[in-house]
Design a protein around this motif. Structure first.
Motif, mmCIF file in Angstrom:
data_model
loop_
_atom_site.group_PDB
_atom_site.id
_atom_site.type_symbol
_atom_site.label_atom_id
_atom_site.label_comp_id
_atom_site.label_asym_id
_atom_site.label_seq_id
_atom_site.Cartn_x
_atom_site.Cartn_y
_atom_site.Cartn_z
ATOM 1 N N ALA A 30 0.597 -1.387 0.020
ATOM 2 C CA ALA A 30 -0.150 0.249 0.014
ATOM 3 C C ALA A 30 1.248 1.167 -0.036
ATOM 4 O O ALA A 30 0.705 2.508 -0.294
ATOM 5 C CB ALA A 30 -1.096 0.351 0.733
ATOM 6 N N SER A 31 2.295 0.946 0.389
ATOM 7 C CA SER A 31 2.324 2.195 0.597
ATOM 8 C C SER A 31 3.800 2.529 -0.220
ATOM 9 O O SER A 31 4.249 3.643 -0.844
ATOM 10 C CB SER A 31 3.904 2.432 1.767
ATOM 11 O OG SER A 31 4.553 1.130 2.288
ATOM 12 N N GLY A 32 4.272 1.432 -1.536
ATOM 13 C CA GLY A 32 4.450 1.651 -2.447
ATOM 14 C C GLY A 32 6.326 1.142 -1.910
ATOM 15 O O GLY A 32 6.733 1.090 -2.711
ATOM 16 N N ASP A 33 6.437 0.490 -1.243
ATOM 17 C CA ASP A 33 7.340 0.933 -0.264
ATOM 18 C C ASP A 33 8.026 -0.519 0.059
ATOM 19 O O ASP A 33 7.625 -0.625 1.631
ATOM 20 C CB ASP A 33 7.870 2.289 0.500
ATOM 21 C CG ASP A 33 9.245 1.882 1.284
ATOM 22 O OD1 ASP A 33 10.231 1.038 0.750
ATOM 23 O OD2 ASP A 33 10.065 2.840 1.377
ATOM 24 N N TRP A 34 8.523 -1.677 -0.034
ATOM 25 C CA TRP A 34 9.075 -2.933 0.926
ATOM 26 C C TRP A 34 9.325 -2.436 2.299
ATOM 27 O O TRP A 34 8.952 -3.291 3.456
ATOM 28 C CB TRP A 34 9.793 -3.902 0.430
ATOM 29 C CG TRP A 34 10.477 -4.853 0.422
ATOM 30 C CD1 TRP A 34 8.893 -5.651 0.106
ATOM 31 C CD2 TRP A 34 11.428 -5.161 1.347
ATOM 32 N NE1 TRP A 34 9.633 -7.823 0.760
ATOM 33 C CE2 TRP A 34 10.911 -6.654 1.715
ATOM 34 C CE3 TRP A 34 12.398 -4.704 2.084
ATOM 35 C CZ2 TRP A 34 12.090 -7.692 2.593
ATOM 36 C CZ3 TRP A 34 12.479 -6.203 2.467
ATOM 37 C CH2 TRP A 34 12.891 -7.354 3.533
ATOM 38 N N PHE A 35 10.194 -1.512 2.160
ATOM 39 C CA PHE A 35 10.884 -1.147 4.059
ATOM 40 C C PHE A 35 9.650 -0.883 4.488
ATOM 41 O O PHE A 35 10.106 -0.476 6.136
ATOM 42 C CB PHE A 35 11.904 -0.241 3.937
ATOM 43 C CG PHE A 35 13.051 -1.183 3.393
ATOM 44 C CD1 PHE A 35 14.131 -2.048 4.418
ATOM 45 C CD2 PHE A 35 13.056 -0.600 2.075
ATOM 46 C CE1 PHE A 35 15.018 -2.563 3.421
ATOM 47 C CE2 PHE A 35 14.728 -1.446 1.223
ATOM 48 C CZ PHE A 35 14.865 -2.658 1.737
ATOM 49 N N ARG A 36 8.305 -0.170 4.192
ATOM 50 C CA ARG A 36 7.371 0.581 5.106
ATOM 51 C C ARG A 36 5.801 -0.747 4.838
ATOM 52 O O ARG A 36 5.234 -0.025 5.163
ATOM 53 C CB ARG A 36 6.818 1.998 4.394
ATOM 54 C CG ARG A 36 8.454 3.067 4.970
ATOM 55 C CD ARG A 36 7.721 4.383 4.468
ATOM 56 N NE ARG A 36 9.142 5.123 4.844
ATOM 57 C CZ ARG A 36 9.496 5.620 4.235
ATOM 58 N NH1 ARG A 36 9.543 5.202 2.878
ATOM 59 N NH2 ARG A 36 10.995 6.722 4.832
ATOM 60 N N GLY A 37 6.315 -1.638 4.149
ATOM 61 C CA GLY A 37 5.062 -2.628 4.543
ATOM 62 C C GLY A 37 4.772 -2.919 5.278
ATOM 63 O O GLY A 37 5.571 -2.830 6.537
ATOM 64 N N SER A 38 3.194 -3.320 5.925
ATOM 65 C CA SER A 38 2.944 -3.869 7.117
ATOM 66 C C SER A 38 3.471 -4.953 7.386
ATOM 67 O O SER A 38 4.183 -5.776 5.775
ATOM 68 C CB SER A 38 1.401 -3.679 6.879
ATOM 69 O OG SER A 38 0.426 -4.170 5.981
ATOM 70 N N ASP A 39 3.838 -5.616 8.181
ATOM 71 C CA ASP A 39 3.644 -7.405 8.604
ATOM 72 C C ASP A 39 2.678 -7.521 7.741
ATOM 73 O O ASP A 39 3.107 -9.327 7.598
ATOM 74 C CB ASP A 39 3.485 -7.635 10.793
ATOM 75 C CG ASP A 39 4.122 -6.750 11.416
ATOM 76 O OD1 ASP A 39 5.369 -6.255 10.761
ATOM 77 O OD2 ASP A 39 4.158 -6.470 12.253
ATOM 78 N N GLU A 40 1.486 -7.635 8.045
ATOM 79 C CA GLU A 40 1.542 -8.537 6.648
ATOM 80 C C GLU A 40 2.133 -9.067 5.434
ATOM 81 O O GLU A 40 1.675 -9.834 4.541
ATOM 82 C CB GLU A 40 -0.774 -8.521 7.186
ATOM 83 C CG GLU A 40 -1.827 -9.988 6.255
ATOM 84 C CD GLU A 40 -1.624 -10.588 6.760
ATOM 85 O OE1 GLU A 40 -1.054 -12.269 6.339
ATOM 86 O OE2 GLU A 40 -1.121 -11.108 8.298
ATOM 87 N N GLU A 41 1.642 -7.913 4.925
ATOM 88 C CA GLU A 41 2.532 -7.350 3.165
ATOM 89 C C GLU A 41 3.791 -8.048 3.899
ATOM 90 O O GLU A 41 3.746 -8.872 2.353
ATOM 91 C CB GLU A 41 2.164 -5.986 2.900
ATOM 92 C CG GLU A 41 1.352 -5.530 2.845
ATOM 93 C CD GLU A 41 1.557 -3.736 2.734
ATOM 94 O OE1 GLU A 41 0.628 -3.217 1.640
ATOM 95 O OE2 GLU A 41 2.747 -2.882 3.147
#
Length: 84
Positions: A30-41
């Motif tokens: 959702a953020s477009g950034d792997w380093f800012r993904g949610s735990d579920e993502e």
């Protein structure tokens, strides 16, 4: 990986290989950034991807091909040869 995984496995003449396989159609974060993904993502991303590399070995007589993982997305399997 599903019925139609996408990816590549490469072999080099000096005895090394690299595998990158993924489940197609994985959603973007959702953020477009792997380093800012949610735990579920991040969990879903890891469940849909396999990545490892290391030396490979063949047995001309028995014909098996084995991969040994030196680096991997997952620590499971490190240091243990597995049949390809």
């Amino acid at each position: 990986m599903g019925e139609e995984p996408q990816g590549i496995i490469m072999y080099t003449p000096d005895g090394y290989m690299s595998a990158q396989l993924m489940h197609p159609g994985r959603p973007q974060f959702a953020s477009g950034d792997w380093f800012r993904g949610s735990d579920e993502e991040i969990k879903e991303e890891a469940l849909g991807y396999i990545a490892y590399s290391g030396p490979f070995h063949t047995d001309e007589e028995k014909q098996p091909l084995t991969h040994s993982m030196f680096v991997s997305l997952s620590r499971t399997g490190w240091g243990r040869p597995s049949r390809a």
